[in-house]
Design an enzyme around this catalytic site. Structure first.
Site, PDB file in Angstrom:
ATOM      1  N   ASP A 159       0.826  -1.208   0.000  1.00 12.12           N
ATOM      2  CA  ASP A 159       0.000   0.000   0.000  1.00 12.12           C
ATOM      3  C   ASP A 159       0.855   1.250   0.000  1.00 12.12           C
ATOM      4  O   ASP A 159       0.623   2.187  -0.782  1.00 12.12           O
ATOM      5  CB  ASP A 159      -0.898   0.019   1.240  1.00 12.12           C
ATOM      6  CG  ASP A 159      -2.176  -0.778   1.056  1.00 12.12           C
ATOM      7  OD1 ASP A 159      -2.686  -0.840  -0.067  1.00 12.12           O
ATOM      8  OD2 ASP A 159      -2.660  -1.350   2.048  1.00 12.12           O
ATOM      9  N   LEU A 160       1.827   1.310   0.898  1.00 12.13           N
ATOM     10  CA  LEU A 160       2.614   2.523   1.050  1.00 12.13           C
ATOM     11  C   LEU A 160       3.523   2.760  -0.149  1.00 12.13           C
ATOM     12  O   LEU A 160       3.700   3.908  -0.582  1.00 12.13           O
ATOM     13  CB  LEU A 160       3.432   2.441   2.341  1.00 12.13           C
ATOM     14  CG  LEU A 160       2.584   2.420   3.617  1.00 12.13           C
ATOM     15  CD1 LEU A 160       3.449   2.111   4.833  1.00 12.13           C
ATOM     16  CD2 LEU A 160       1.845   3.738   3.803  1.00 12.13           C
TER      17      LEU A 160
END
Length: 377
Positions: A159-160
């Protein structure tokens, strides 16, 4: 800019742009972003998870399945430079809010879609979550103590990583629009980002055809580059070249190791990894971690990267972390905050506004809050 995204990858990307000066309106369903309820822990009624990705935004509640809210959303889109969304492929098209529909109507709009698998391909319609992407994208297969224990990274790195690629894409599109006057669609997929983040490990596979295996805390092509157990707790060595290895050997009182043909060069050390690691493990186990950190810290000629393996409590007290001000508070002086790692000399991050309560800014428009000069709105 409009943030129509939820959970982590999209909101984090919008937060980074908000830190850099963008006026971000977070458009939420009346239920709110799922992460508002992903607690405990909480702070002042907001889940810590929500706090990590939603500062420097305003919140407006709109249910675009209702005609009046749909019209209000279109008004916001008409004035927006950037829109970030992370709905499943096809969901927004049913409401005329996909890029194919909006692009011709708003030709300057930069529309960033973040999905699990991208806008094309056989898996495009599927939802994708970080743990699934770590599994399918190869990361779990190279993480952990061995092949029988594939391990997820402790933070949502897929995600990051995708969120940061999204920021790069949006900024590149804004830069290009300054020349052409036209927006475009940015298609970001968690799977794409995860595979790209395999970097040297993926390239090793591409060059050799050999499927990589997990090495615990070790490195596939640099030795010694791993954790070792001292007498009381582990420490980390990251010896990146032959000069650093000589410095390590001198610091350990074993200078002859650096002249051993098995260890003289990094390729030799990789070939004889097991023998060298056994020697280092035995030596380092003789003294405490603090002893070795003091010895290694005194090395000047031939210094090498080393350090303790710290938990978050120790990280918070680390003098370097304190000096950089990484653990701070938001503008209200009480809400915890992790400082942006972006340091700009002329246009620094101006501050951190507390993440908004759901619908805190019910009439938010672009005229309410002027962005910093030259920043995306």
């Amino acid at each position: 800019m409009l943030d129509l995204s939820r959970v982590l990858a999209g909101p984090h990307a919008a937060q980074v742009l908000g830190d850099l000066g963008a006026d971000v309106i977070k458009v939420e369903h009346p239920r709110g972003d799922d992460t508002r309820r992903w607690g405990p822990p909480e702070h002042d009624g907001l889940a810590a998870y929500y706090l990590c990705a939603n500062r420097n935004k305003r919140s407006r509640v709109l249910d675009f399945t209702r005609p009046a809210d749909h019209a209000a959303l279109l008004e916001l889109i008409a004035g927006a430079d950037v829109l970030i969304e992370n709905y499943k492929v096809g969901d927004l098209a049913r409401h005329g809010l996909d890029y194919t529909t909006l692009g011709p109507r708003f030709p300057r709009l930069i529309y960033c879609s973040i999905t699990g698998f991208g806008q094309t391909g056989p898996l495009a319609p599927r939802a994708g979550y970080d743990a699934l992407i770590q599994a399918m994208g190869g990361l779990m297969s190279i993480t952990g103590p061995g092949p029988a224990q594939p391990t997820k990274v402790g933070v949502a790195i897929a995600d990051l990583g995708t969120s940061l690629y999204a920021v790069v894409a949006v900024l590149a599109a804004l830069h290009e629009r300054a020349r052409s006057g036209l927006g475009q669609h940015c298609d970001l997929a968690l799977l794409d980002a995860q595979v790209s983040l395999l970097a040297n490990v993926a390239m090793n596979f591409r060059c050799t055809g050999e499927v990589p295996r997990p090495l615990g805390n070790a490195h596939p092509t640099i030795v010694p580059y791993q954790s070792f157990a001292a007498a009381d707790r582990p420490l980390m060595l990251a010896v990146g070249n032959d000069a650093q290895f000589r410095g390590l050997c001198r610091a350990l009182g074993e200078p002859q190791w650096a002249d051993d043909p098995r260890f003289f060069s990094n390729p030799a050390r990789v070939e004889h990894r097991a023998q060298l690691v056994a020697l280092l493990a035995a030596k380092l186990s003789e003294e405490t971690c603090d002893h070795w950190l003091a010895v290694f810290g005194a090395v000047e000629d031939g210094a090498f990267p080393h350090g303790p393996i710290q938990d978050l409590g120790e990280v918070a007290d680390d003098p370097q972390v304190r000096a950089r001000g990484l653990f701070t508070t938001m503008d209200d002086g009480r809400t915890p905050c992790i400082k942006s790692p972006i340091e700009l000399s002329r246009t620094p991050v101006r501050g951190y506004r507390r993440p908004p309560a759901l619908g805190e800014h019910p009439e938010a428009t672009w005229e309410d809050l002027d962005p910093a000069p030259g920043s995306p709105r």
